[in-house]
Design an enzyme around this catalytic site. Structure first.
Site, PDB file in Angstrom:
ATOM      1  N   ARG A   1      42.344  20.833  50.345  1.00 20.84           N
ATOM      2  CA  ARG A   1      42.456  22.221  49.873  1.00 20.84           C
ATOM      3  C   ARG A   1      43.077  22.330  48.474  1.00 20.84           C
ATOM      4  NH1 ARG A   1      45.457  25.015  54.681  1.00 20.84           N
ATOM      5  NH2 ARG A   1      46.317  22.902  54.802  1.00 20.84           N
TER       6      ARG A   1
ATOM      7  N   ASN B   1      41.448  26.113  55.665  1.00 12.25           N
ATOM      8  CA  ASN B   1      41.083  25.301  56.827  1.00 12.25           C
ATOM      9  C   ASN B   1      40.616  26.227  57.940  1.00 12.25           C
ATOM     10  OD1 ASN B   1      41.596  22.756  55.881  1.00 12.25           O
ATOM     11  ND2 ASN B   1      43.640  22.599  56.782  1.00 12.25           N
TER      12      ASN B   1
END
Length: 767
Positions: free
Chosen positions: A16, A34
């Site tokens: 990320r 996520n």
């Protein structure tokens, strides 16, 4: 705007923050987060093709992108953000990332006096550290790992929340203020030291010939110096008479002083950091570590604690073997104090999933996995199937495979499920863990071995009743063949399946098989095999291979005069007259075609090994003395017997009869015995026997494969034998036939579940 759904290893690996930095560099707006199903969702306002290209090219080193799905969505954004992880979704495929060796940046900080994590044994970042071993549930966030038991200090919290920091959302982030640490105990459970001082003291104690249990990633090891007298004492403590131990080397330079390192270097230094089986430079070196072997299993340090130990040790090599008794799982908790050791270097981070070191061997330049575990697991492998399934594997070297959403997920190495502890504390827990992680609320099929007495087979019978699934038993050697076919997406192939023990369709012990597999037609054919022989005393013959040698010689000659000189190797109360009587009356014997047992007999004949104390010992020691040579042409006969077997056989069945090619072996063994008695070099004879078996089985396979236009697949534990492996390829080259071996999973029984699950691709649940 464009929504990208990314599948692969994309959680717990710095994905990320990488996406965030990439998007910012491209001036994009949107978000990344996520999802609760193991995927990452990315929304961007433009340039999806360029973004995906750069994402694949520049991704974090331990991440993996399997698929990217793109769709257009309605969304407005003024900047690019990292959003909070979504709730875990029911019925969604998701995985924690694998455990990873310390990265270069963390290693620099570990020995940087100005760094606040200087000499801290749990230093990590998004590119390294414990992952699968500490995972409890998904999504893979800190609160869902055992690190949640260590609240972050202010400095760690700032790093964790700073998107530009290397430790942004590193779930294993910790420091001396807030994280786990080491403690040193003696055998009385008295605390002697803590933190770095505990590691320093442990290092000095190892140098002083003490035995220390060291808790690491995934479980405990036992460490000691490699001096023969010390290692022999460890063997007594662990009841491992001859089984080779793994060692850990200080660094690559020291490792190259003792072993031959070529292509293996990349594996040794990879983030997986497996044990790699290497050729010793001096066969007599490290004798007690690997008795009578010309190879040694070596790994490099992979955790901060390992580097700190070596920093304070004089020794350049130490034994670093799994802390367990024979057949049992490695310890992960205070149960380790059951072992009779001097000291225990313990950390207070709970291990939720035990995971052993992976083991790799290069065979004729090809990487083969012997034990698939730490660093490899978990990992998803695509298989097009509309069903959910669970494959429970073999009895020894067990692993479990799960199939969901057209993806196979293999468990870590589990081991010997005949052992009570391994079966109850490891096998069952691993099954439950993955079922929970994968949200496998419904299962269509459960696969198990054909052997009715395996714990896994009996467990399967109860499991299908409990979950209302269909049970399918798959013969051991067909599963070996299908493990390669699964890797290579083959529908039809000729398999050479060679190992020590596998329950055959006819109730005998198979292990030297040439098999035709046509999965589209649902056709299993045993087209060739080794000449069968009798195992005197059943399992006892597997432990004492002189019984097999007697069987081969007596069956061919009708007497045992050639074996008179071997009587001194018999156990107390054993004699050849007893063996003769059992053979004549066909009592306490079982038929076998096992290549592994055949190699064991050769090991006894050449006075290499007369007792198997660990799996594969006689054959491994035979390979260690063997000289690669070309054999005489194989003697191949035929037999009309069971040849075609139903795919969905239930226990023992009668195959439809047909002509089966048989590689004759008894004459060869008698000739080799006579030559050995006349003084011929045993290494030459050993190499010739191995090559004869390989070329004979390959001859049968390649004749059939050439005629049908099929590839050959080679699998089973004997496939790791360098000489055997080379001669199969040599024979295939003569015929112009393509050979495939296992690369993704283990060729031995650790890969059986991967072969079993492949049948899911060809099942019709309505049948």
């Amino acid at each position: 705007m464009y929504k990208l759904t990314v599948k692969g290893v994309v959680q717990g690996v710095g994905f990320r923050p990488f996406v965030y930095r990439l998007a910012k560099s491209m001036g994009l707006k949107g978000y990344v987060r996520n999802m609760g199903n193991g995927t990452v969702e990315i929304v961007i306002d433009r340039n999806p093709e360029l973004f995906i290209e750069r994402m694949k090219d520049e991704k974090p080193p331990i991440s993996r992108i399997d698929e990217v799905f793109v769709e257009t969505v309605e969304f407005e954004a003024e900047d690019f953000l990292i959003l909070r992880s979504a709730e875990k979704k029911a019925d969604a495929l998701s995985l924690p990332p694998p455990d990873v060796a310390i990265c270069g940046k963390c290693l620099e900080e570990l020995f940087d006096e100005s760094d606040r994590r200087y000499l801290y044994s749990f230093i990590s970042c998004t590119d390294c550290g414990a992952r699968f071993s500490v995972a409890i549930t998904l999504p893979y966030d800190r609160e869902n790992t055992t690190f949640s038991e260590f609240p972050l200090c202010e400095e760690c919290r700032n790093e964790y929340e700073n998107v530009m920091d290397r430790r942004y959302y590193a779930q294993s982030i910790a420091c001396p203020k807030c994280g786990p640490d080491y403690l040193l105990f003696n055998h009385k459970k008295e605390r002697l030291a803590e933190g770095y001082e505990a590691i320093k003291m442990a290092a000095r104690l190892i140098d002083s010939s003490h035995f220390i249990a060291v808790k690491g990633i995934g479980g405990y090891h036992i460490a000691c110096i490699t001096d023969d007298d010390v290692v022999f004492e460890l063997r007594k403590k662990l009841r491992r008479e001859q089984q080779p131990f793994a060692i850990m080397a200080r660094n690559m330079e020291k490792l190259k002083e003792i072993a031959v390192v070529n292509a293996e270097a990349n594996e040794l230094e990879s983030y997986i950091r497996p044990i790699v089986v290497l050729k010793k430079k001096n066969r007599d070196a490290f004798y007690a570590v690997a008795p009578e072997l010309d190879t040694i299993g070596v790994m490099l340090p992979y955790s901060p604690a390992h580097y700190l130990l070596f920093e304070n040790m004089k020794a350049d090599f130490i034994v670093m073997t799994s802390a367990n008794l024979p057949g049992e799982p490695m310890f992960i908790d205070d149960g380790v104090f059951e072992l009779d050791l001097d000291y225990y270097l313990v950390h207070n981070l709970r291990i939720n999933n035990r995971i052993d070191d992976s083991v790799i061997k290069f065979v004729n330049g090809r990487r083969m996995i012997i034990r698939k575990s730490r660093g490899f697991i978990p990992h998803a492998f695509r298989l097009e199937s509309r069903y959910n399934g669970v494959a429970l594997g073999a009895e020894l070297y067990n692993s479990i495979c799960f199939l969901k959403d057209s993806m196979i997920i293999q468990s870590q190495y589990i081991g010997n499920t005949a052992d009570f502890r391994t079966f109850n504390e490891f096998f069952k827990k691993s099954l439950n863990f993955f079922q929970n992680f994968l949200s496998m609320d419904s299962v269509d099929f459960v696969f198990c071995d054909l052997h009715p007495l395996y714990n896994t087979s009996q467990f399967a019978e109860k499991l299908v009743e409990k979950i209302n699934a269909r049970l399918i038993r798959i013969q051991h050697h067909f599963a070996h063949g299908m493990s390669v076919m699964n890797e290579k997406s083959l529908d039809r192939a000729v398999a050479i399946s060679v190992d020590g023990v596998g329950y055959g369709y006819d109730g005998t012990i198979w292990g030297g098989e040439v098999i035709y597999i046509d999965l589209e037609e649902g056709r299993f054919e045993r087209i060739g095999r080794l000449e069968d022989f009798r195992l005197i005393g059943g399992d006892l013959a597997g432990e004492y291979p002189l019984r097999i040698l007697f069987s081969l010689v007596y069956d061919y000659l009708g007497d045992y005069d050639l074996l008179r000189g071997y009587e001194k190797y018999l156990r107390e109360n054993e004699n050849f007259e007893l063996f003769e009587s059992l053979m004549d009356r066909n009592l306490s014997t079982i038929l076998s075609t096992s290549t592994g047992r055949m190699l064991d007999a050769a090991s006894a004949m050449l006075e290499v090994c007369f007792r198997r104390t660990y799996e594969g010992e006689p054959a491994m020691k035979l390979e260690a003395i063997a000289v690669d040579t070309d054999p005489d042409g194989p003697e191949i006969g035929g037999s009309r017997e069971g040849r075609v077997y139903p795919v969905f056989a239930d226990r023992v069945v009668d195959g439809r009869k047909g002509e089966v090619s048989v590689l004759k072996t008894k004459r060869k063994f008698v000739e080799c015995l006579e030559r050995y008695a006349d003084g011929e070099d045993r290494g030459v004879i050993a190499g010739e026997i191995i090559a004869y078996l390989a070329e004979g089985l390959a001859e049968i396979a390649c004749r059939f494969a050439e005629r049908k236009g099929l590839p050959v697949v080679l699998s089973g534990g004997v496939a790791y034998n360098t000489i055997f492996n080379r001669h199969v390829y040599k024979k295939a080259e003569e015929y112009g036939v393509k050979v495939h071996i296992n690369e993704y999973t283990a060729a031995g029984d650790n890969g059986i579940s991967f072969g079993q699950i492949y049948l899911s691709k060809y099942l019709d649940v309505e049948k």
